[in-house]
Design a protein around this motif. Sequence first.
Motif, PDB file in Angstrom:
ATOM      1  N   ALA A   1     -17.928 -21.333  -3.056  1.00 15.23           N
ATOM      2  CA  ALA A   1     -19.370 -21.289  -3.310  1.00 15.23           C
ATOM      3  C   ALA A   1     -19.887 -22.655  -3.749  1.00 15.23           C
ATOM      4  O   ALA A   1     -21.009 -23.046  -3.407  1.00 15.23           O
ATOM      5  CB  ALA A   1     -19.682 -20.239  -4.372  1.00 15.23           C
ATOM      6  N   CYS A   2     -19.082 -23.380  -4.505  1.00 12.50           N
ATOM      7  CA  CYS A   2     -19.473 -24.728  -4.940  1.00 12.50           C
ATOM      8  C   CYS A   2     -19.478 -25.711  -3.774  1.00 12.50           C
ATOM      9  O   CYS A   2     -20.261 -26.663  -3.751  1.00 12.50           O
ATOM     10  CB  CYS A   2     -18.532 -25.230  -6.032  1.00 12.50           C
ATOM     11  SG  CYS A   2     -18.746 -24.424  -7.638  1.00 12.50           S
ATOM     12  N   MET A   3     -18.602 -25.481  -2.812  1.00 15.46           N
ATOM     13  CA  MET A   3     -18.513 -26.359  -1.643  1.00 15.46           C
ATOM     14  C   MET A   3     -19.695 -26.157  -0.696  1.00 15.46           C
ATOM     15  O   MET A   3     -20.120 -27.102  -0.033  1.00 15.46           O
ATOM     16  CB  MET A   3     -17.206 -26.099  -0.887  1.00 15.46           C
ATOM     17  CG  MET A   3     -15.958 -26.505  -1.638  1.00 15.46           C
ATOM     18  SD  MET A   3     -14.440 -25.976  -0.779  1.00 15.46           S
ATOM     19  CE  MET A   3     -14.540 -26.947   0.722  1.00 15.46           C
ATOM     20  N   LYS A   4     -20.203 -24.929  -0.631  1.00 14.67           N
ATOM     21  CA  LYS A   4     -21.257 -24.601   0.324  1.00 14.67           C
ATOM     22  C   LYS A   4     -22.494 -25.471   0.069  1.00 14.67           C
ATOM     23  O   LYS A   4     -23.041 -25.495  -1.026  1.00 14.67           O
ATOM     24  CB  LYS A   4     -21.621 -23.124   0.198  1.00 14.67           C
ATOM     25  CG  LYS A   4     -22.502 -22.603   1.331  1.00 14.67           C
ATOM     26  CD  LYS A   4     -22.729 -21.102   1.181  1.00 14.67           C
ATOM     27  CE  LYS A   4     -21.423 -20.312   1.321  1.00 14.67           C
ATOM     28  NZ  LYS A   4     -21.664 -18.849   1.234  1.00 14.67           N
ATOM     29  N   ASP A   5     -22.915 -26.190   1.079  1.00 13.93           N
ATOM     30  CA  ASP A   5     -24.064 -27.102   1.007  1.00 13.93           C
ATOM     31  C   ASP A   5     -23.898 -28.144  -0.105  1.00 13.93           C
ATOM     32  O   ASP A   5     -24.894 -28.638  -0.658  1.00 13.93           O
ATOM     33  CB  ASP A   5     -25.360 -26.316   0.779  1.00 13.93           C
ATOM     34  CG  ASP A   5     -25.674 -25.349   1.919  1.00 13.93           C
ATOM     35  OD1 ASP A   5     -25.385 -25.703   3.069  1.00 13.93           O
ATOM     36  OD2 ASP A   5     -26.174 -24.248   1.635  1.00 13.93           O
ATOM     37  N   ASP A   6     -22.627 -28.451  -0.431  1.00 17.72           N
ATOM     38  CA  ASP A   6     -22.327 -29.436  -1.487  1.00 17.72           C
ATOM     39  C   ASP A   6     -23.039 -29.100  -2.802  1.00 17.72           C
ATOM     40  O   ASP A   6     -23.520 -29.978  -3.522  1.00 17.72           O
ATOM     41  CB  ASP A   6     -22.736 -30.846  -1.043  1.00 17.72           C
ATOM     42  CG  ASP A   6     -21.860 -31.372   0.083  1.00 17.72           C
ATOM     43  OD1 ASP A   6     -20.729 -30.864   0.235  1.00 17.72           O
ATOM     44  OD2 ASP A   6     -22.313 -32.271   0.809  1.00 17.72           O
ATOM     45  N   PHE A   7     -23.067 -27.808  -3.138  1.00 16.71           N
ATOM     46  CA  PHE A   7     -23.777 -27.379  -4.342  1.00 16.71           C
ATOM     47  C   PHE A   7     -23.196 -28.008  -5.602  1.00 16.71           C
ATOM     48  O   PHE A   7     -23.924 -28.255  -6.571  1.00 16.71           O
ATOM     49  CB  PHE A   7     -23.742 -25.845  -4.460  1.00 16.71           C
ATOM     50  CG  PHE A   7     -24.503 -25.321  -5.652  1.00 16.71           C
ATOM     51  CD1 PHE A   7     -25.891 -25.326  -5.661  1.00 16.71           C
ATOM     52  CD2 PHE A   7     -23.833 -24.851  -6.779  1.00 16.71           C
ATOM     53  CE1 PHE A   7     -26.606 -24.861  -6.766  1.00 16.71           C
ATOM     54  CE2 PHE A   7     -24.539 -24.386  -7.882  1.00 16.71           C
ATOM     55  CZ  PHE A   7     -25.932 -24.388  -7.876  1.00 16.71           C
ATOM     56  N   TYR A   8     -21.904 -28.298  -5.582  1.00 15.35           N
ATOM     57  CA  TYR A   8     -21.258 -28.876  -6.768  1.00 15.35           C
ATOM     58  C   TYR A   8     -21.914 -30.192  -7.190  1.00 15.35           C
ATOM     59  O   TYR A   8     -21.908 -30.560  -8.377  1.00 15.35           O
ATOM     60  CB  TYR A   8     -19.766 -29.097  -6.514  1.00 15.35           C
ATOM     61  CG  TYR A   8     -19.449 -30.264  -5.618  1.00 15.35           C
ATOM     62  CD1 TYR A   8     -19.178 -31.528  -6.148  1.00 15.35           C
ATOM     63  CD2 TYR A   8     -19.410 -30.128  -4.227  1.00 15.35           C
ATOM     64  CE1 TYR A   8     -18.896 -32.607  -5.340  1.00 15.35           C
ATOM     65  CE2 TYR A   8     -19.125 -31.206  -3.417  1.00 15.35           C
ATOM     66  CZ  TYR A   8     -18.869 -32.444  -3.966  1.00 15.35           C
ATOM     67  OH  TYR A   8     -18.593 -33.518  -3.161  1.00 15.35           O
ATOM     68  N   THR A   9     -22.497 -30.906  -6.226  1.00 19.42           N
ATOM     69  CA  THR A   9     -23.119 -32.197  -6.543  1.00 19.42           C
ATOM     70  C   THR A   9     -24.336 -32.026  -7.452  1.00 19.42           C
ATOM     71  O   THR A   9     -24.713 -32.960  -8.172  1.00 19.42           O
ATOM     72  CB  THR A   9     -23.544 -32.939  -5.268  1.00 19.42           C
ATOM     73  OG1 THR A   9     -24.492 -32.130  -4.536  1.00 19.42           O
ATOM     74  CG2 THR A   9     -22.345 -33.214  -4.378  1.00 19.42           C
ATOM     75  N   GLN A  10     -24.963 -30.853  -7.424  1.00 15.31           N
ATOM     76  CA  GLN A  10     -26.132 -30.593  -8.270  1.00 15.31           C
ATOM     77  C   GLN A  10     -25.732 -30.337  -9.727  1.00 15.31           C
ATOM     78  O   GLN A  10     -26.578 -30.393 -10.620  1.00 15.31           O
ATOM     79  CB  GLN A  10     -26.912 -29.390  -7.743  1.00 15.31           C
ATOM     80  CG  GLN A  10     -27.457 -29.570  -6.334  1.00 15.31           C
ATOM     81  CD  GLN A  10     -28.245 -28.367  -5.866  1.00 15.31           C
ATOM     82  OE1 GLN A  10     -29.029 -27.792  -6.625  1.00 15.31           O
ATOM     83  NE2 GLN A  10     -28.037 -27.969  -4.616  1.00 15.31           N
ATOM     84  N   LEU A  11     -24.440 -30.054  -9.937  1.00 18.24           N
ATOM     85  CA  LEU A  11     -23.957 -29.734 -11.279  1.00 18.24           C
ATOM     86  C   LEU A  11     -23.179 -30.877 -11.922  1.00 18.24           C
ATOM     87  O   LEU A  11     -23.146 -31.004 -13.150  1.00 18.24           O
ATOM     88  CB  LEU A  11     -23.061 -28.494 -11.222  1.00 18.24           C
ATOM     89  CG  LEU A  11     -23.696 -27.202 -10.691  1.00 18.24           C
ATOM     90  CD1 LEU A  11     -22.613 -26.147 -10.462  1.00 18.24           C
ATOM     91  CD2 LEU A  11     -24.741 -26.680 -11.656  1.00 18.24           C
TER      92      LEU A  11
END
Length: 339
Positions: free
Chosen positions: A46-56
């Motif tokens: 889930a964190c990988m999807k659309d590079d969401f981890y970068t927002q955190l």
Amino acid sequence: KGKHESLYTICDECGFIGGKRLLKERLLYPSIDPVVLQKRYDKVEACMKDDFYTQLKDNMGKLSDTERSLRKMGLGVLGRDGFLNTKLSYDFIIRILNTLQGNSELSEMYSEYSEHLQTFRKFHNHIHELFNFKNFMKPDEPYFNTGVYDELDTVAQTIHDSKYHLECICKRLSNIIDPKKGGCKFDKNDKIGYFLYCTKNRSKTLINRFKNIPDHCINIRDDKGDIIHKLACDSFTFSTKDGSNVFVETPEIKQLTKQLAVSSVKIKELNEMYWAETMNSIYKDYKDVLLSVHNFVSDLDVACSSAKVSIQYKYSKPQLIENEKSCLVAKEIRHPIVE
């Protein structure tokens, strides 16, 4: 030894000290529970999807050791500096929560923390209602907001009024010395406390100009123009401060500076007393919530770290299957350290 001397150094992209500890613990004591493992894999995905981890990641990297500060709070040794630093971390955690709300899939995976996270938001509002964080580095100001402790408010008001009156006196004397450049100053030091002073030459200027003051009485007015003091010109005395400056004193000035000194000592005592009481109260009411939030952020940080590493090194998500015997089926597998 080099940059990637161990599996931990390769996998560690954590920004939070809690995440680093948790990652190390998982590598040293890996779980074999398929339910636990699947949840971890799903969070990473889930964190990988659309590079969401970068927002955190950015806010993760700004967090201090909230678990350590919680222990200090429990021991009664968490000072203002430490709490202020921790408060900033709480601010960043609120940002992380707000960002996480935009990802319903990942939020649902952390539903076990939802109750504590809601309480944490209330806690965050509570400490902002309690403390005046801007005053933490000011020894003569209250650490708490107006209305929290009446006794503290009373002493703080006395300090404020005394300073204001001295500033008005200083301003009036400066106008008498030189309306454009001034000349009288209001200051303090640890040895003497608060005082008014000017240069020796300007003290002579004052004495000469006092002769032209009507009735030999100086009216001190507030910002509204109301008279708050009437100082007799012959009541002024000048004593040596240093080689080129003198203290400016009158009975009224002495009374105000004495009042300031007494109130300054009192406010320090009250600040320390109420600080200890409030820290004990916060720890008692919120220790479980704050520890849970620390664990939540640590887990989320590890998921973000794993997402970043997985994308960077093109790692694959393992697929867990039910089988009568333990087995591992892999093709072209290589150890991260070898790579």
